[in-house]
Design a protein around this motif. Structure first.
Motif, mmCIF file in Angstrom:
data_model
loop_
_atom_site.group_PDB
_atom_site.id
_atom_site.type_symbol
_atom_site.label_atom_id
_atom_site.label_comp_id
_atom_site.label_asym_id
_atom_site.label_seq_id
_atom_site.Cartn_x
_atom_site.Cartn_y
_atom_site.Cartn_z
ATOM 1 N N GLY A 136 6.220 1.236 3.215
ATOM 2 C CA GLY A 136 7.487 1.857 2.838
ATOM 3 C C GLY A 136 8.108 2.733 3.894
ATOM 4 N N ARG A 137 7.420 2.988 4.991
ATOM 5 C CA ARG A 137 7.986 3.838 6.037
ATOM 6 C C ARG A 137 9.157 3.141 6.731
ATOM 7 N N LEU A 138 10.149 3.948 7.104
ATOM 8 C CA LEU A 138 11.319 3.450 7.811
ATOM 9 C C LEU A 138 10.988 3.289 9.290
ATOM 10 N N VAL A 139 11.280 2.100 9.844
ATOM 11 C CA VAL A 139 10.982 1.804 11.246
ATOM 12 C C VAL A 139 12.261 1.360 11.949
ATOM 13 N N HIS A 140 12.621 2.047 13.047
ATOM 14 C CA HIS A 140 13.708 1.623 13.926
ATOM 15 C C HIS A 140 13.061 0.901 15.109
ATOM 16 N N PHE A 141 13.415 -0.356 15.325
ATOM 17 C CA PHE A 141 12.718 -1.121 16.356
ATOM 18 C C PHE A 141 13.695 -1.733 17.357
ATOM 19 N N ALA A 142 13.240 -1.807 18.604
ATOM 20 C CA ALA A 142 14.015 -2.460 19.652
ATOM 21 C C ALA A 142 13.886 -3.967 19.508
ATOM 22 N N ILE A 181 -6.090 11.348 -8.782
ATOM 23 C CA ILE A 181 -5.500 10.009 -8.684
ATOM 24 C C ILE A 181 -5.290 9.645 -7.220
ATOM 25 N N ILE A 182 -4.752 10.584 -6.444
ATOM 26 C CA ILE A 182 -4.529 10.314 -5.020
ATOM 27 C C ILE A 182 -5.845 10.004 -4.316
ATOM 28 N N GLU A 183 -6.895 10.730 -4.658
ATOM 29 C CA GLU A 183 -8.201 10.490 -4.040
ATOM 30 C C GLU A 183 -8.678 9.074 -4.341
ATOM 31 N N LYS A 184 -8.511 8.621 -5.583
ATOM 32 C CA LYS A 184 -8.928 7.264 -5.950
ATOM 33 C C LYS A 184 -8.078 6.209 -5.240
ATOM 34 N N VAL A 185 -6.771 6.459 -5.135
ATOM 35 C CA VAL A 185 -5.892 5.506 -4.460
ATOM 36 C C VAL A 185 -6.301 5.363 -3.000
ATOM 37 N N ARG A 186 -6.587 6.485 -2.347
ATOM 38 C CA ARG A 186 -6.936 6.412 -0.928
ATOM 39 C C ARG A 186 -8.337 5.828 -0.724
ATOM 40 N N ALA A 187 -9.213 6.004 -1.695
ATOM 41 C CA ALA A 187 -10.525 5.375 -1.587
ATOM 42 C C ALA A 187 -10.396 3.859 -1.646
ATOM 43 N N ALA A 188 -9.471 3.378 -2.481
ATOM 44 C CA ALA A 188 -9.265 1.936 -2.620
ATOM 45 C C ALA A 188 -8.379 1.373 -1.520
ATOM 46 N N MET A 189 -7.418 2.179 -1.048
ATOM 47 C CA MET A 189 -6.455 1.754 -0.018
ATOM 48 C C MET A 189 -6.289 2.886 0.992
ATOM 49 N N PRO A 190 -7.174 2.967 1.988
ATOM 50 C CA PRO A 190 -7.168 4.111 2.912
ATOM 51 C C PRO A 190 -5.837 4.330 3.626
ATOM 52 N N ASP A 191 -5.061 3.271 3.823
ATOM 53 C CA ASP A 191 -3.812 3.401 4.564
ATOM 54 C C ASP A 191 -2.592 3.572 3.653
ATOM 55 N N ALA A 192 -2.811 3.811 2.377
ATOM 56 C CA ALA A 192 -1.681 3.930 1.446
ATOM 57 C C ALA A 192 -0.799 5.119 1.806
ATOM 58 N N ALA A 193 0.511 4.895 1.764
ATOM 59 C CA ALA A 193 1.478 5.973 1.947
ATOM 60 C C ALA A 193 1.900 6.465 0.566
ATOM 61 N N ILE A 194 1.761 7.764 0.339
ATOM 62 C CA ILE A 194 2.050 8.336 -0.977
ATOM 63 C C ILE A 194 3.245 9.275 -0.861
ATOM 64 N N PRO A 253 0.837 -1.213 0.000
ATOM 65 C CA PRO A 253 0.000 0.000 0.000
ATOM 66 C C PRO A 253 0.866 1.255 0.000
ATOM 67 N N SER A 254 1.648 1.403 -1.036
ATOM 68 C CA SER A 254 2.527 2.569 -1.155
ATOM 69 C C SER A 254 2.596 2.980 -2.615
ATOM 70 N N LEU A 255 2.759 4.262 -2.833
ATOM 71 C CA LEU A 255 2.800 4.798 -4.198
ATOM 72 C C LEU A 255 3.748 5.978 -4.228
ATOM 73 N N HIS A 256 4.771 5.882 -5.088
ATOM 74 C CA HIS A 256 5.634 7.033 -5.339
ATOM 75 C C HIS A 256 5.250 7.608 -6.692
ATOM 76 N N MET A 257 4.684 8.824 -6.684
ATOM 77 C CA MET A 257 4.204 9.435 -7.929
ATOM 78 C C MET A 257 4.692 10.886 -7.986
ATOM 79 N N PRO A 258 5.648 11.180 -8.869
ATOM 80 C CA PRO A 258 6.209 12.532 -8.950
ATOM 81 C C PRO A 258 5.155 13.589 -9.272
ATOM 82 N N LEU A 259 5.155 14.660 -8.489
ATOM 83 C CA LEU A 259 4.314 15.831 -8.731
ATOM 84 C C LEU A 259 5.077 16.865 -9.556
#
Length: 505
Positions: free
Chosen positions: A415-421, A294-307, A265-271
């Motif tokens: 796609g988010r970076l996570v530092h975990f213990a 496009i972003i509105e449609k992506v979030r409607a289909a995948m509410p948690d998408a990181a763009i 659930p991630s999308l890299h789309m150049p503006l």
């Protein structure tokens, strides 16, 4: 003394600049050299027998960086007879023989269309004791038919196309990479399966404009079909792609993303700009309303998408009003991250000679305001994840402070970076048992603009074949077609065939 001077195989080092395509090309270069008998130089070795620069021509100071590094190598080469220097990539495609004229100690110059020629050119330069320059105007062999030494045990790049048919006025890539050439879907899927067979869990489909994939064989829905086909590959846990162009983004791709479980659930789309006037000057054939749609449609289909996105500040003729329009789009789009750039002239592009080139101080001031706006939004978006459980694919080199903080790092599915213990010794998820390529589930406890922290012990830890490969020090290798390239040293003994025929992916 080099390894070769001691009677062993010749060693090599590849230095990479630029985009993901260059990173992947460097994997091909490494694979070619190793199949030709070279051995990668060790970390501590400062005088490999061959140094290959895989260059980028996008930034204004790219040539200064290259020639500066070549200058530093000149005395090293003088002290080590037999050492060779090769220059490839986009800057080589652009500067051609000028590289040897400016740096006569360079042995080989090759372009973006003939990566596969490198071993031949190195051998020819050694034999003739003269520089070899070979630049082709069109693709010789599709790069994915070349052998590859992968850098990661758990994630791999897979090219679906090379080149670009767009004519953005700020971009030199089409003139250096050529027109779009699409790879056949069966070949792409074969390479993905080969990677999965090696233990790879995640692939990123790579192209200058992935969602125009299929233009060469007349199927505008080919990219969505490709995503769905990736969903049918057992053992493939994550699928990403980069980069799409908004003008070619179709609803079937959004549906394929939402309906295929292993597509992340991630999308890299150049503006690039939020101003329609600037987009028009950039020759970007979409407008801000379409982009946000496009972003509105992506979030409607995948509410948690990181763009995520790319933005250029200070394009020629950009007014304060134009810049404010960009900030408006950033606020509405709610990006989870943005790669931001100050416009710099690329010689050979239409934008380099446009009227209205902006003073550096104006560009810098707008850039700082954009950074502040983006970070305010990314921080707010990341804070929404505090208390949430995320799946993390453990990575190498993502956390520069990991050793000091006692954490490990990786990427969530979005796609988010996570530092975990890690857990205490002997417990599930303890530091001694977690390897790069393993999967952990953990709970986010803190958010920053560019990363997330999880300071409690992992909720679960799954050991994977990718982790096994990392622990054993193995890198995935995918075969290619060498077509008579020379080797260095004694030829390897071919293994006995186990079936009636050999299969090359």
């Amino acid at each position: 003394m080099t390894t070769a001077a001691a009677g062993g195989p010749r060693t090599y080092q590849v230095r990479t600049y630029g985009c993901q395509m260059n990173v992947h090309d460097s994997e091909r270069i490494s694979g070619l050299l190793e199949q030709a008998g070279y051995v990668r130089a060790g970390e501590a070795e400062d005088t490999p027998d061959v140094v290959v620069f895989n260059t980028c021509a996008v930034r204004e100071n790219a040539d200064n960086r290259l020639y500066g590094n070549l200058g530093h190598l000149r005395p090293v080469k003088n002290r080590h007879p037999g050492m060779q220097i090769a220059v490839g990539g986009c800057l080589a495609q652009k500067d051609r023989g000028d590289i040897v004229r400016r740096a006569p100690w360079v042995d080989v110059v090759f372009g973006t269309h003939n990566i596969g020629s490198l071993p031949v050119l190195l051998e020819r330069a050694r034999h003739n004791a003269a520089a070899e320059v070979e630049i082709l105007e069109a693709l010789d062999v599709f790069p994915s038919t070349l052998p590859t030494r992968r850098e990661s045990t758990y994630a791999g790049w897979v090219s679906i196309s090379v080149g670009c048919n767009n004519t953005c006025t700020f971009c030199i890539v089409p003139s250096l990479r050529g027109k779009e050439k699409d790879r056949r879907p069966g070949d792409i899927l074969s390479e993905v399966r080969a990677l999965v067979d090696e233990g790879v869990l995640e692939v990123t489909l790579l192209g200058q404009n992935v969602n125009s994939y299929g233009v060469e064989f007349g199927d505008r829905y080919a990219f969505g079909k490709l995503l769905r086909a990736c969903g049918e590959i057992d053992g493939l846990e994550r699928v990403r792609f980069t980069s799409p162009h908004p003008k070619d983004f179709t609803d079937d791709v959004i549906a394929a993303m939402a309906e295929t479980p292993n597509v992340c659930p991630s999308l890299h789309m150049p503006l690039q700009s939020g101003s329609d006037d600037v987009l028009r000057a950039m020759r970007r054939s979409y407008r801000s309303e379409k982009y946000l749609g496009i972003i509105e449609k992506v979030r409607a289909a995948m509410p948690d998408a990181a763009i995520t996105t790319d933005i250029i500040v200070g394009f020629p003729g950009e007014t304060e009003t134009d810049f404010e329009h960009t900030l408006d789009v950033v606020r509405e789009a709610r990006f989870s991250s943005a790669f931001t750039f100050q416009y710099s002239k690329r010689p050979g592009t239409p934008a380099a000679t446009m009227d209205g080139q902006l003073p550096k101080q104006v560009v810098q001031e707008r850039y700082e305001r954009l950074i502040a706006c983006v970070e305010e939004i990314t921080w707010a978006e990341n804070k929404k994840l505090v208390g949430e459980t995320v799946e993390v694919l453990v990575a190498v080199g993502e956390g520069r402070k990991d050793e000091r903080t006692g954490r490990m790092s990786g990427r969530a599915r979005d796609g988010r970076l996570v530092h975990f213990a890690t857990g205490a010794a002997g417990e599930p998820g303890d530091a001694g048992s977690i390897r790069p390529g393993d999967i952990v589930h953990t709970t986010i406890t803190y958010a920053a603009p560019h990363h997330l922290n999880a300071d409690g012990a992992p909720l679960s830890h799954r050991r994977t074949r990718a982790g096994d490969a990392a622990e054993a020090g193995r890198s995935p290798r995918t075969p290619g077609v060498l077509l008579g390239l020379p080797t260095i040293g004694a030829p390897a003994v071919a293994p006995e065939p186990t079936t009636g025929c050999a299969v090359t992916h």
